[in-house]
Design a protein around this motif. Structure first.
Motif, PDB file in Angstrom:
ATOM      1  N   THR A 102       0.860  -1.266   0.048  1.00  0.00           N
ATOM      2  CA  THR A 102       0.094  -0.070   0.009  1.00  0.00           C
ATOM      3  C   THR A 102       0.835   1.054  -0.080  1.00  0.00           C
ATOM      4  O   THR A 102       1.643   1.534   0.998  1.00  0.00           O
ATOM      5  CB  THR A 102      -0.909   0.087   1.249  1.00  0.00           C
ATOM      6  OG1 THR A 102      -1.571  -1.069   1.395  1.00  0.00           O
ATOM      7  CG2 THR A 102      -1.837   1.236   1.036  1.00  0.00           C
ATOM      8  N   ASP A 132      -6.398   0.090   2.576  1.00  0.00           N
ATOM      9  CA  ASP A 132      -5.720   1.337   2.441  1.00  0.00           C
ATOM     10  C   ASP A 132      -5.365   1.850   3.759  1.00  0.00           C
ATOM     11  O   ASP A 132      -4.464   2.664   4.066  1.00  0.00           O
ATOM     12  CB  ASP A 132      -6.083   2.210   1.595  1.00  0.00           C
ATOM     13  CG  ASP A 132      -6.325   1.801   0.244  1.00  0.00           C
ATOM     14  OD1 ASP A 132      -5.541   1.010  -0.129  1.00  0.00           O
ATOM     15  OD2 ASP A 132      -7.514   1.851  -0.279  1.00  0.00           O
ATOM     16  N   SER A 195     -10.037  -0.012  -4.794  1.00  0.00           N
ATOM     17  CA  SER A 195      -9.321  -0.549  -3.901  1.00  0.00           C
ATOM     18  C   SER A 195      -9.898  -1.884  -3.487  1.00  0.00           C
ATOM     19  O   SER A 195     -10.900  -1.863  -2.959  1.00  0.00           O
ATOM     20  CB  SER A 195      -9.112   0.137  -2.524  1.00  0.00           C
ATOM     21  OG  SER A 195      -8.495  -0.443  -1.650  1.00  0.00           O
TER      22      SER A 195
END
Length: 304
Positions: A102, A132, A195
């Motif tokens: 990340t 994230d 994501s």
């Protein structure tokens, strides 16, 4: 089926399994998938598989099974020249897929915001282990660690299943999200940032168990006897008699084959009745080897 993604170009900055498997779906369906690897750090899957010669040639079977229909190139994104070439490619790209740690690409100036400025139609998909945000956002992950963290291994009796199914599920999940984003772009003309974390995918696959754990009403109950595996004299038998009705029919079948059964086992007209009998059913279905009584053989020999 025709090749629905034939006019779609994808930059594949993925490695190991989940990411490459995701882009593989598009390669199979006609997309132009370009795999980008660092010159001195190729995808580690290239060196894995049963054939040592293929591994040495960086064409290991672990790599090949998810690399079909892709093109490949090396590009050092840690250099100004490499990033310059990459950005030129991004301008003519529909989808970018990456599964680095990340924030890794963002630290190189190749995050979503920077690349969206170059190509507002770009769909940028990040596959991560833990998402994230949060304490583990920066932690690398593999299928086995996600299975442990999510509780899958606990649900499996403390053992990891023999295949990396979280990786595959995460790859499918990302591919589905990308397909949805491409459909949305046809309407809005704009790209987006996706994501997708392996942990979230793993938890989704355990939705009933996760919901039960969070529900205020708690109950401890064995899994239905009809969806368990049992040792037999000829090996392990997996049964697929899940519902109360299927349980009744299973006992009717066993009875027709000459097995002595408890008639009460067939009296499962609803779930509560089935759950009430689960322990007794499991005990009955569990294989018990037949042992001759001690001394029987000696008595037989003496009589002879």
């Amino acid at each position: 089926m025709t090749r629905p993604f034939e006019n779609i170009r994808i930059l594949d900055l993925t490695h190991v399994l989940a990411g490459p498997f995701s882009t593989y779906q598009f390669a199979l369906l006609g997309a132009d998938v370009i795999k980008v690897e660092a010159p001195n750090a190729p995808d580690c899957a290239r060196g894995r598989g049963p054939d040592g010669n293929l591994n040495n040639d960086l064409r290991g079977l672990n790599y090949q099974v998810q690399a079909s229909n892709k093109r490949a190139m090396t590009l050092d994104l840690k250099t100004d020249k490499g990033r310059s070439v990459f950005k030129k490619m991004v301008k003519k790209t529909d989808v970018l897929v990456e599964n680095y740690r990340t924030g890794a690409l963002g630290s190189l100036g190749l995050g979503y915001d920077e690349l969206n400025a170059l190509n507002p139609k770009l769909i940028y998909c990040s596959l991560t282990g833990y998402g994230d945000y949060g304490d583990r956002a920066m932690v690398n992950a593999y299928d086995n660690t996600i299975q442990a963290t999510s509780g899958i291994i606990e649900q499996s009796g403390g053992h990891k299943p023999g295949v990396s199914f979280v990786d595959y599920a995460a790859g499918y999940n990302a591919a589905f999200a990308i397909s949805a984003a491409l459909h949305q772009r046809n309407t809005t003309g704009k790209g987006t940032h996706i994501s997708s974390s392996m942990l979230e995918v793993a938890m989704t696959m355990m939705a009933p168990e996760a919901a039960a754990a969070l529900h205020p009403v708690k109950i401890k109950r064995d899994k239905e006897a009809g969806i368990s595996a049992y040792q037999t004299s000829e090996g392990i038998l997996m049964i697929g008699a899940f519902t109360p009705d299927q349980n009744c029919r299973m006992w009717e079948m066993l009875g027709s084959q000459g097995y002595k059964i408890d008639a009460a086992f067939k009296e499962t007209n609803d779930w509560e009745a089935l759950w009430e009998k689960t322990s007794a059913i499991k005990e009955t279905l569990t294989y018990q080897p037949i042992h001759e009584p001690k001394g029987k053989m000696e008595e037989y020999d003496t009589a002879a």
